[in-house]
Design an enzyme around this catalytic site. Structure first.
Site, PDB file in Angstrom:
ATOM      1  N   GLU A  72      89.027  88.252  60.269  1.00 46.42           N
ATOM      2  CA  GLU A  72      89.993  89.352  60.367  1.00 46.42           C
ATOM      3  C   GLU A  72      90.670  89.580  59.014  1.00 46.42           C
ATOM      4  O   GLU A  72      91.214  88.646  58.419  1.00 46.42           O
ATOM      5  CB  GLU A  72      91.044  89.008  61.421  1.00 46.42           C
ATOM      6  N   LYS A 115     112.077  85.788  68.925  1.00 47.70           N
ATOM      7  CA  LYS A 115     111.951  85.364  67.540  1.00 47.70           C
ATOM      8  C   LYS A 115     110.960  86.313  66.853  1.00 47.70           C
ATOM      9  O   LYS A 115     109.753  86.111  66.895  1.00 47.70           O
ATOM     10  CB  LYS A 115     111.453  83.924  67.462  1.00 47.70           C
ATOM     11  N   CYS A 161      95.901  93.937  65.377  1.00 45.69           N
ATOM     12  CA  CYS A 161      94.918  92.933  65.791  1.00 45.69           C
ATOM     13  C   CYS A 161      93.722  93.557  66.495  1.00 45.69           C
ATOM     14  O   CYS A 161      92.625  92.988  66.490  1.00 45.69           O
ATOM     15  CB  CYS A 161      95.580  91.885  66.682  1.00 45.69           C
ATOM     16  N   GLU A 188      98.343  86.768  72.591  1.00 44.01           N
ATOM     17  CA  GLU A 188      97.525  87.856  72.068  1.00 44.01           C
ATOM     18  C   GLU A 188      97.313  87.569  70.590  1.00 44.01           C
ATOM     19  O   GLU A 188      98.253  87.619  69.797  1.00 44.01           O
ATOM     20  CB  GLU A 188      98.173  89.227  72.252  1.00 44.01           C
TER      21      GLU A 188
END
Length: 611
Positions: free
Chosen positions: A501, A293, A402, A368
């Protein structure tokens, strides 16, 4: 060359299938803000069909078609996919001609029946017009620099390959593609000479906004990742029934490694095809059946992977691809009782929801997640080398990665000069449509992401930070979701820009005076994905590496990633490791088999026959 977004459906059970609710999602080019196509929108009903298809694939022929087949059998399919991608990556293929972008004829890794040592003899044949894809070995007397160079990855930039070659006469080919035929052996067939690599790289650049040079790297690495896990799949056969030493001679023990079952793979938009491959390749190598997905913001090349799998004859249901939103497709997949594992890459918030859903039925997950990675620059560095790695660590993938080293810690003694050098590097970067030659920074992926990044910058200013450079839309670009490379100074550890972030081309800066202070600041985060240290003092680098609380530490660089090396984080950056042998272990279940080998009875209970 004009590129059109292919109109695809969902890929379920080896077939293209319209979504049950017939919905589609527009594809928006982040450089132009224009709708350039659409993708199918899966819902829970489609997830149900895909899960059924995956379970049938595992059970077919009592598992012998896939789950219980040898690793070598599965490796043939993985190599066929890799070979297909290699062909796609070759660009225009020339018969009997030199490649337009290399110093020698380009060739393919050996597929069947042609040994590397037969190269020169093969070239003596009457049919001198040969089709060759890939690379070749160095000949006697030939220097390494004479080998064709291919761009490989963000990590090793370009490299010279020495893989074995296959030389195939033009008359042997009738279709571009790979099919698995006769006794499961992988053979390469070609019939149409295309510029498919160029198409895939352009599709990805149009879909997510990454510079074309970057997407070309990613497509090369897709093939390399499938090849790597094909090797590991073959290695599984030798590891089966690995003996376990026991303290009792009356028992023998060995271990079986078996596929975990049906796996749901949920992937992000910043590396659409490559990060999908990081999950798909090891899952298939292990013998799992997978449901991929991808993010609804960038799914186009993942649907092209489905086409490749069709062309190589991958058994139906082994890989199913559902595009759609996280709410309507991702959530039902994560919570489905007949999905045996979920592997997810994305935000920490979404990862937490997936953990919660999986916990209800004690389903294993690999996560992750986000990061706020530091890069530590000490006073003994070469300023320009350190500046380039610092910029690369935050601008690669348009800052949307990331592991981006988005917190710069620079030693006080060089801070002023280093930041001045850093600003000059930023101002020298070409910001443009990703298709333009030399582009090094494209747009962020969407209007919502652009708004989020700009909000972070404005909040930093309102909290008292200083925008050293950037912080706005580039003046020459009136359309698209572009953000200038931005450096923010005068940051405190309580500011949002330090703690959260951003996922954009934004670097925040603090200074330090001592090594201990640098380590303390570096570890001052909820995240623990990556970190970098730059110094000429390798003893210092080793000390700092051990002290940093991160799953990945780069020394005198930032962001290199290899299929062979583990990738993953600590703390709120997730758990589990992808890539390398660790990536394969994610999709394997370990079964202990212990056998009593003595002729004597066990003797724990008194036998009734002795009464």
């Amino acid at each position: 060359m004009s590129i059109t977004i292919p109109c695809r459906q969902l890929f379920i059970d080896g077939k293209w299938r319209e979504p049950v609710k017939k919905k589609r999602i527009p594809v928006i080019n982040p450089s132009t803000e224009q709708i350039i196509g659409d993708i199918p929108a899966a819902t829970a009903e489609d997830v149900e069909v895909a899960v059924d298809a995956a379970r049938r694939a595992l059970a077919r022929n009592k598992g012998r078609d896939w789950a219980s087949a040898s690793g070598a059998h599965r490796a043939k399919y993985l190599r066929a996919i890799a070979a297909k991608v290699h062909i796609i990556n070759a660009g225009k293929i020339h018969f009997g001609l030199r490649s337009p972008d290399s110093s020698s004829t380009v060739r393919a890794p050996a597929i069947e029946g042609v040994a590397a040592g037969e190269e020169e003899e093969e070239e003596e044949r009457d049919d001198q017009q040969i089709l060759s894809v890939g690379t070749r070995r160095r000949r006697r007397g030939e220097r390494e620099r004479d080998l064709p160079i291919v761009w490989s990855s963000s990590s090793d930039r370009c490299r010279r390959r020495r893989s074995p070659i296959a030389v195939v006469s033009r008359s042997s080919f009738s279709n571009l593609g790979c099919s698995l035929i006769s006794e499961g052996r992988s053979r390469l067939f070609c019939a149409e000479i295309t510029l498919r690599k160029s198409e895939l790289a352009k599709l990805e650049a149009m879909d997510c906004g990454k510079p074309l040079d970057e997407t070309a790297c990613d497509i090369d690495d897709v093939a390399g990742c499938f090849e790597y896990y094909a090797d590991l799949a073959e290695g599984l056969d030798a590891k089966q029934k690995a003996p376990v030493s026991l303290p009792m001679e009356t028992f023998n023990c060995h271990v079986l490694k078996e596929p975990i079952g049906v796996v749901g793979l949920i992937t992000p938009w910043n590396y659409p095809l490559l990060m999908a491959t990081w999950k798909v390749a090891p899952a298939l190598a292990a013998g799992c059946a997978a449901i991929l997905k991808p993010s609804d913001l960038a799914s186009v090349t993942c649907l092209e992977l489905a086409e490749v799998c069709n062309e190589v004859g991958l058994p139906p249901g082994v890989l199913n691809i559902l595009t759609g939103s996280g709410t309507e497709a991702g959530a039902p997949l994560a919570s489905h009782p007949h999905v045996d594992k979920i592997a997810f890459t994305g935000s920490t918030a979404t990862g937490s929801k997936i953990m919660s859903a999986a916990a209800q039925i004690v389903k294993p997950v690999t996560l992750e997640l986000g990061g706020k990675s530091p890069i530590l620059v000490f006073e003994d560095v070469d300023l320009d080398k350190a500046a380039e790695w610092t910029i690369f660590g935050i601008l690669w993938t348009n800052g949307q990665i990331c592991s981006a080293t988005s917190r710069l810690l620079v030693q006080e003694s060089i801070a002023t000069e280093f930041l001045d050098r850093l600003a000059k590097w930023c101002k020298n970067i070409k910001i443009s449509d990703p298709m333009e030659e030399g582009c090094r920074l494209g747009p962020v992926v969407s209007a919502a992401q652009h708004e989020k990044v700009m909000k972070f910058i404005s909040t930093a200013k309102s909290e008292g930070a200083t925008i050293l450079c950037g912080g706005a839309r580039p003046q020459h670009l009136k359309k698209g979701y572009f953000v200038e490379p931005t450096i923010i100074t005068d940051v405190t550890t309580s500011m949002q820009i330090w703690r959260e972030e951003v996922f954009g081309p934004v670097l925040c800066v603090k200074t330090f005076s001592t090594e201990d202070e640098a380590i303390e600041l570096a570890n001052d985060t909820h995240y623990g994905l990556g970190a970098a240290v730059i110094s000429k003092d390798l003893d210092r680098c080793e000390r700092v590496t051990k002290a940093l609380q991160a799953g990945i530490v780069w020394v005198n660089c930032s962001q290199p990633s290899f299929s062979q090396a583990p990738r993953g984080g600590n703390k709120r950056s997730g758990f589990g490791r992808e890539l390398g042998e660790w990536g394969l272990e994610n999709y394997l279940s370990v079964k202990q088999v212990t056998q009593y080998i003595s002729d004597d009875p066990w003797g724990w209970y008194q036998s009734p026959s002795k009464h």
